[in-house]
Design a protein around this motif. Structure first.
Motif, mmCIF file in Angstrom:
data_model
loop_
_atom_site.group_PDB
_atom_site.id
_atom_site.type_symbol
_atom_site.label_atom_id
_atom_site.label_comp_id
_atom_site.label_asym_id
_atom_site.label_seq_id
_atom_site.Cartn_x
_atom_site.Cartn_y
_atom_site.Cartn_z
ATOM 1 N N GLU A 66 -2.049 41.914 -46.405
ATOM 2 C CA GLU A 66 -3.026 41.801 -46.085
ATOM 3 C C GLU A 66 -4.522 42.657 -47.064
ATOM 4 O OE1 GLU A 66 -5.324 40.796 -42.133
ATOM 5 O OE2 GLU A 66 -3.664 39.761 -41.220
ATOM 6 N N ILE A 67 -5.166 42.582 -47.738
ATOM 7 C CA ILE A 67 -6.375 43.027 -48.428
ATOM 8 C C ILE A 67 -7.673 42.759 -47.830
ATOM 9 C CG2 ILE A 67 -6.835 43.168 -50.440
ATOM 10 C CD1 ILE A 67 -5.110 41.808 -51.574
ATOM 11 N N TYR A 68 -8.176 43.903 -47.489
ATOM 12 C CA TYR A 68 -10.096 43.890 -47.163
ATOM 13 C C TYR A 68 -11.094 43.948 -47.826
ATOM 14 C CZ TYR A 68 -7.419 42.476 -42.652
ATOM 15 O OH TYR A 68 -7.382 41.941 -41.992
ATOM 16 N N LEU A 69 -11.705 43.609 -48.727
ATOM 17 C CA LEU A 69 -12.437 43.826 -49.465
ATOM 18 C C LEU A 69 -14.156 43.532 -49.586
ATOM 19 C CD1 LEU A 69 -11.222 43.471 -53.719
ATOM 20 C CD2 LEU A 69 -13.673 43.185 -52.893
ATOM 21 N N GLU A 70 -14.517 44.948 -50.193
ATOM 22 C CA GLU A 70 -16.088 44.422 -49.867
ATOM 23 C C GLU A 70 -17.109 45.045 -51.424
ATOM 24 O OE1 GLU A 70 -18.201 45.882 -46.589
ATOM 25 O OE2 GLU A 70 -18.108 48.068 -47.045
ATOM 26 N N SER A 71 -18.448 44.026 -52.045
ATOM 27 C CA SER A 71 -18.594 44.962 -53.267
ATOM 28 C C SER A 71 -19.750 45.843 -53.099
ATOM 29 C CB SER A 71 -18.662 44.124 -54.261
ATOM 30 O OG SER A 71 -19.623 43.757 -53.734
ATOM 31 N N SER B 56 -20.011 41.003 -49.067
ATOM 32 C CA SER B 56 -19.469 41.927 -47.672
ATOM 33 C C SER B 56 -19.102 40.993 -46.526
ATOM 34 C CB SER B 56 -20.355 43.064 -47.238
ATOM 35 O OG SER B 56 -18.922 43.805 -46.117
ATOM 36 N N PHE B 57 -17.599 39.961 -46.685
ATOM 37 C CA PHE B 57 -16.606 40.713 -47.104
ATOM 38 C C PHE B 57 -15.632 39.989 -47.367
ATOM 39 C CE2 PHE B 57 -15.575 40.592 -42.422
ATOM 40 C CZ PHE B 57 -14.331 40.234 -42.021
ATOM 41 N N PHE B 58 -14.044 39.988 -47.645
ATOM 42 C CA PHE B 58 -13.667 39.087 -48.190
ATOM 43 C C PHE B 58 -12.216 39.991 -47.355
ATOM 44 C CE2 PHE B 58 -16.513 39.746 -51.605
ATOM 45 C CZ PHE B 58 -17.091 38.450 -51.956
ATOM 46 N N LYS B 59 -11.455 38.638 -47.446
ATOM 47 C CA LYS B 59 -9.914 38.541 -47.387
ATOM 48 C C LYS B 59 -8.515 38.069 -47.555
ATOM 49 C CE LYS B 59 -8.060 38.520 -42.637
ATOM 50 N NZ LYS B 59 -7.936 38.467 -40.855
ATOM 51 N N ILE B 60 -7.827 38.565 -48.255
ATOM 52 C CA ILE B 60 -6.762 37.986 -48.857
ATOM 53 C C ILE B 60 -5.947 38.556 -48.767
ATOM 54 C CG2 ILE B 60 -5.437 37.897 -50.579
ATOM 55 C CD1 ILE B 60 -9.199 39.385 -51.152
ATOM 56 N N ASP C 266 -7.805 33.138 -48.090
ATOM 57 C CA ASP C 266 -8.257 33.720 -48.261
ATOM 58 C C ASP C 266 -9.288 33.361 -47.827
ATOM 59 O OD1 ASP C 266 -9.109 30.835 -49.836
ATOM 60 O OD2 ASP C 266 -8.250 31.926 -52.010
ATOM 61 N N GLU C 267 -10.641 34.051 -47.510
ATOM 62 C CA GLU C 267 -11.986 33.543 -46.803
ATOM 63 C C GLU C 267 -12.555 35.222 -46.978
ATOM 64 O OE1 GLU C 267 -11.820 34.937 -42.572
ATOM 65 O OE2 GLU C 267 -10.351 34.504 -42.531
ATOM 66 N N CYS C 268 -14.193 34.542 -46.783
ATOM 67 C CA CYS C 268 -15.604 34.971 -47.141
ATOM 68 C C CYS C 268 -16.200 35.034 -46.111
ATOM 69 C CB CYS C 268 -15.725 34.816 -48.356
ATOM 70 S SG CYS C 268 -16.945 35.409 -49.224
ATOM 71 N N ARG C 269 -16.424 36.554 -45.441
ATOM 72 C CA ARG C 269 -17.752 37.209 -44.643
ATOM 73 C C ARG C 269 -18.568 36.434 -46.050
ATOM 74 N NH1 ARG C 269 -16.139 34.601 -39.575
ATOM 75 N NH2 ARG C 269 -13.200 34.362 -39.899
ATOM 76 N N ASP C 270 -18.933 36.983 -46.221
ATOM 77 C CA ASP C 270 -20.626 37.290 -47.509
ATOM 78 C C ASP C 270 -21.384 36.169 -46.676
ATOM 79 O OD1 ASP C 270 -22.011 39.154 -48.732
ATOM 80 O OD2 ASP C 270 -21.965 37.289 -49.418
ATOM 81 N N LEU D 236 -20.997 32.315 -48.119
ATOM 82 C CA LEU D 236 -21.071 31.522 -47.080
ATOM 83 C C LEU D 236 -22.449 30.412 -46.637
ATOM 84 C CD1 LEU D 236 -20.047 33.700 -43.265
ATOM 85 C CD2 LEU D 236 -19.349 31.760 -44.324
ATOM 86 N N VAL D 237 -23.058 30.503 -47.582
ATOM 87 C CA VAL D 237 -24.389 29.656 -47.949
ATOM 88 C C VAL D 237 -23.692 28.831 -48.993
ATOM 89 C CG1 VAL D 237 -26.709 29.155 -48.809
ATOM 90 C CG2 VAL D 237 -26.535 30.944 -46.933
ATOM 91 N N ARG D 238 -23.036 29.166 -49.872
ATOM 92 C CA ARG D 238 -22.960 28.089 -51.360
ATOM 93 C C ARG D 238 -21.180 27.547 -49.928
ATOM 94 N NH1 ARG D 238 -19.490 31.380 -55.187
ATOM 95 N NH2 ARG D 238 -17.595 30.495 -53.808
ATOM 96 N N ASP D 239 -20.462 27.842 -49.447
ATOM 97 C CA ASP D 239 -19.011 26.946 -49.408
ATOM 98 C C ASP D 239 -19.652 26.555 -47.596
ATOM 99 O OD1 ASP D 239 -18.812 27.242 -51.936
ATOM 100 O OD2 ASP D 239 -16.914 29.242 -51.691
ATOM 101 N N THR D 240 -20.484 26.807 -46.927
ATOM 102 C CA THR D 240 -20.358 26.167 -46.047
ATOM 103 C C THR D 240 -20.066 27.401 -44.460
ATOM 104 O OG1 THR D 240 -19.270 24.749 -45.749
ATOM 105 C CG2 THR D 240 -21.675 24.100 -45.802
ATOM 106 N N LEU D 241 -18.033 27.179 -45.219
ATOM 107 C CA LEU D 241 -17.198 28.531 -43.824
ATOM 108 C C LEU D 241 -16.904 29.428 -45.098
ATOM 109 C CD1 LEU D 241 -15.773 24.500 -42.107
ATOM 110 C CD2 LEU D 241 -16.952 26.381 -41.307
ATOM 111 N N PRO D 242 -15.944 30.243 -43.408
ATOM 112 C CA PRO D 242 -15.081 31.121 -44.372
ATOM 113 C C PRO D 242 -14.075 31.108 -44.926
ATOM 114 C CG PRO D 242 -16.007 31.401 -42.257
ATOM 115 C CD PRO D 242 -16.483 30.051 -42.512
ATOM 116 N N GLU D 243 -13.255 30.157 -44.318
ATOM 117 C CA GLU D 243 -11.852 29.402 -45.042
ATOM 118 C C GLU D 243 -12.526 28.562 -46.225
ATOM 119 O OE1 GLU D 243 -12.737 29.209 -41.543
ATOM 120 O OE2 GLU D 243 -11.875 30.264 -40.587
ATOM 121 N N LEU D 244 -13.447 28.273 -46.876
ATOM 122 C CA LEU D 244 -13.515 27.324 -47.604
ATOM 123 C C LEU D 244 -14.075 27.727 -48.649
ATOM 124 C CD1 LEU D 244 -16.186 24.299 -46.519
ATOM 125 C CD2 LEU D 244 -13.922 24.273 -46.821
#
Length: 817
Positions: free
Chosen positions: A701-706, A710-714, A724-728, A732-740
């Protein structure tokens, strides 16, 4: 309770003893002077309206009015709640009202509080949890292998305590709420300390005639927890949320495909990738929309729902949530625009819907196909000027961000839909209640001016909103599901309810009254708080918060708490005003840790920009991973340690990590070498990407933020499957859900007798323009879950000191030389 000194409504609505105009006396010196009359066969919502009126009048005056089925001779005056033979005898007609409209009539010795109510019936087929034979009955009726439709919640959740569905048309209850508001009652917040009650022993109401109807007939604030939470439902009802007709829009294609029988008999209904079914969210599968059989079943399902439930006006064939992949064969026939996340599958999805709508029109004229403009199919399809007249469109977006540049584009998309929409049935699915995900800081989200401007723009062109309410269980209250952060979110809910009835209300007047009534002596400080919060939230900067940017600054946090401290001092310790301010303060408590936690304490990590060509194959012998022999110095390969204790991992199962960037710095490449003495025992069942079962496997598992995101999980397992998911907030506004989040991550895995290796290439386009460098390092942790010894073992290059990988403050600081 303190009352507004200028008494906006009371001075008009409650006559004092010197009042000379005709009026009806309800109480005098704390004694009742009227009764409350309801029909013998009154609906549950009408009974509840009468009880609500009785209870609030008692809180105001101390007098308890009796609820009766016929006017009593013991009192002179009568309040008729709900339409009845008595209101008809008085000449009061309700038939001329719009759906959910109501009347307040005060005349002679009576008051009528009544509206067009509708207590709806449930869908006739129940799910197996409530009826073991429900599924069998439904499939026999429908003639297909479908689950019981989710339309069974179309009227909302049935609340046992209240005795009606949460979205029933409860217009008489609205009439009572409006009447009580004109007496000075305010339901600003749900639950404890949320209601303002004036105090007056004598209540006299002047003669008048009022007729009201909502500007927006669809005002649905909903979540499944509402079947348990009577207090939460009543709060929304008192704010006059409801729906004038039944309209259902959700991810209903799951009803067609999500069952073993359908999978076995019709594998052709399911989308595949690399020859294997796409699992989709929660392994429910993804439909292949082009399949003729699936289309026939979809249309049959749609028709059977309408046959079973005639009150339903609109029904959906919604895509599964997280619809971000389509069948590999369809992808060749339906190419998607590569630069448009909002429309990459629009042509594909809307073609399926338009055929269904045309077929529905043949058998069910007057019914609508409800379609979500959402995620990857939010934009209108290309090459279409007008869409079928029986199609209703629901656009999904977050109104709290409508001032941002991206959301300005959303308005253009909305205008395009209105231009094409012959049915004029446009709706909004609004996410403004979903501010906070688990583990994220809670800050005030105040956008009163933006919200009113949005509602004014929608007035006359939109039927209304579905507001997705984010629940949070309250452990101290039995069967209560709290509305998430009521202290921080109540004002937006309150204002939204008001705007759904009157988008042109005097906003500043409403807010000034709110500060006065709800915060009393601390009104000036709380006005300062909310106005500052609105200024902060509506800054046109990224919603991503970092040490280097974002709309919220470290000094803002200090100012928030300074204002609240002053407000609590003004309010007086232990007063109701103090409790209200303290609730906001407690909900924001995690914000104090936000910026300190952004200052990472993990190790410094170094990677290199590699000029050698990169071939993704899981092999670390190639030149791209040169200088591997310097591992002992810890320069290029970093060893994981025990996640909790920080102790070294035994050599037989040690794990090493190294970092590179491609020559043009468009991707970060991570190499992981997992030594394993029991290669035959590792868990590796998951083979498909985006399958949640991957977390039961041996994984990296990789946790990453720039500095800007912040933040990303792979997550990658030993089969090379990827999650892969994103909590930024920006992504999220662009893709609507973390898992997208699907940036195009690739992984290659090789297995040896004593280890498995993984090469993972992560496109850097979503990480912003800063770093990874000395001044702008990226935060990163690479972790491993191991099951080969029959128990879970957890390792990381930056141990967190607890049994959990996610701790942004413990990320290492990565720079690339």
């Amino acid at each position: 309770m303190r009352i507004l000194s200028l008494t906006l409504m009371l001075s008009v609505f409650i006559c004092r003893g010197i009042c000379v105009q005709a009026a009806v006396e309800l109480t005098k010196d704390g004694s009742p002077r009227a009764d409350i009359v309801i029909p013998e066969n009154a609906l549950s919502s009408v009974k509840l309206a009468a009880e609500d009126l009785r209870d609030h009048l008692k809180k105001i005056s101390g007098a308890e009015l009796l609820i009766v089925n016929r006017p009593s001779n013991d009192v002179k005056n009568h309040i008729y709640v709900g339409g009845s033979k008595y209101t008809k005898a008085l000449g009061v007609k309700l038939e001329d009202l719009k759906p959910e409209g109501f009347k307040i009539i005060v005349k002679d010795n009576y008051i009528v509080l009544a509206g067009r109510d509708e207590q709806r019936q449930p869908f006739p087929f129940k799910n197996p949890r409530s009826d073991p034979r429900g599924l069998e009955k439904w499939r026999k009726f429908a003639g297909g292998n479908y689950n019981v439709p989710r339309v069974s919640i179309s009227p909302g959740m049935f609340n046992d305590k209240l005795g009606f569905f949460t979205m029933d048309a409860t217009a008489t209850l609205y009439a009572v709420s409006e009447f009580l508001e004109r007496l000075g009652v305010r339901w600003y917040m749900p639950y404890e300390y949320g209601t303002v009650i004036p105090s007056k022993k004598t209540i006299v109401v002047p003669n008048q005639s009022i007729s009201m109807a909502p500007a927006f007939p669809y005002r649905n604030a909903q979540y499944s927890c509402m079947r348990l939470d009577a207090d939460g439902v009543m709060w929304y009802k008192r704010l006059k949320y409801g729906v004038s007709y039944l309209f259902y829009n959700n991810h209903t294609t799951w009803d067609i495909i999500d069952n073993p029988k359908q999978r076995k008999e019709h594998p052709e209904y399911f989308a595949v990738r690399n020859g294997k079914p796409i699992p989709g969210m929660r392994n429910m599968g993804v439909p292949r929309l082009s399949d003729p059989g699936f289309r026939r079943d979809s249309i049959n399902y749609l028709r059977k729902v309408f046959d079973a439930y005639p009150p339903l006006e609109a029904m959906s064939l919604g895509m599964p949530d997280g619809f971000n992949q389509i069948d590999e064969r369809d992808a060749t026939m339906w190419p998607s625009p590569k630069d448009d996340n909002w429309g990459r599958f629009s042509d594909y999805v809307w073609n399926y819907w338009f055929e269904a709508a045309r077929e529905l029109q043949k058998t069910h004229p007057g019914k609508y196909l409800a379609c979500l403009a959402y995620g990857s199919y939010l934009r209108p399809p290309s090459g279409i000027k007008k869409i079928p007249g029986n199609v209703a469109v629901t656009m999904c977006y977050n109104s709290s961000r409508m001032f941002m540049p991206r959301e300005q584009r959303m308005k253009k998309v909305r205008d395009k839909w209105l231009e094409m929409l012959t049915s004029k049935k446009l709706y909004v699915w609004d996410y403004f209640m979903f501010y906070f995900f688990k583990g994220t800081p809670r800050y005030p989200v105040v956008f009163t001016k933006v919200l009113q401007k949005e509602m004014q723009a929608l007035n006359g062109v939109c039927e209304g909103k579905f507001i997705e309410v984010a629940p949070a269980y309250h452990p101290k209250a039995a069967r209560r599901w709290m509305i998430l952060c009521p202290g921080l979110t109540h004002l937006t809910n309150y204002l939204q309810g008001k705007l759904l009835w009157n988008p042109d209300l005097d906003l500043q007047k409403l807010l000034d009254e709110y500060y006065e009534l709800f915060y009393g002596p601390a009104k000036a400080e709380m006005k300062e708080f909310y106005e500052f919060a609105e200024e902060v939230w509506t800054r046109p900067e990224s919603r991503s918060i970092s040490l280097y940017g974002g709309f919220l600054k470290e000094q803002d946090v200090k100012k928030y708490f300074d204002i609240l401290k002053r407000a609590r001092k003004k309010a007086g310790k232990g007063t109701v005003y103090d409790h209200r301010i303290a609730l906001i303060e407690s909900e924001m408590a995690s914000l104090k840790k936000l910026f300190p936690n952004l200052k990472r304490t993990g190790p410094d990590l170094i990677g290199f920009t590699e000029r050698n060509p990169f071939i993704l194959n899981g092999d670390f012998v190639k030149p791209f991973w040169r200088n591997r022999d310097r591992d002992k110095k810890g320069w290029y390969w970093y060893r994981m340690r025990d996640l909790v204790t920080g102790q070294p991992v035994p050599e037989l199962k040690s794990t090493k990590v190294s970092f590179r960037m491609t020559k043009n710095r468009d991707a970060l490449v991570i190499g992981v070498e997992c030594f394993e003495p029991k290669m035959d025992k590792i868990r590796a069942k998951t083979t498909a990407n985006d399958n949640y079962d991957i977390f039961n496997d041996d994984v990296v598992e990789i946790y990453l933020e720039s500095p800007e995101r912040s933040f990303f999980k792979i997550v990658v397992n030993s089969n090379g499957a990827i999650w892969d998911e994103c909590r930024d907030a920006t992504i999220l506004v662009r893709d609507t859900l973390p898992e997208l989040w699907n940036p195009g991550i690739k992984a290659a895995v090789k297995k040896y007798k004593d280890r498995w290796t993984a090469e993972i290439i992560i496109p850097a386009k979503d990480f912003g323009s800063l770093g990874p460098a000395k001044d702008y390092p990226w935060g990163i942790n690479v972790c491993r879950t191991r099951f080969a010894d029959g128990r879970m073992e957890l390792f990381a290059i930056s141990p967190t000191g607890k049994k959990g990988f996610l701790d942004l403050s413990k990320l290492g600081n990565l720079r690339i030389l």
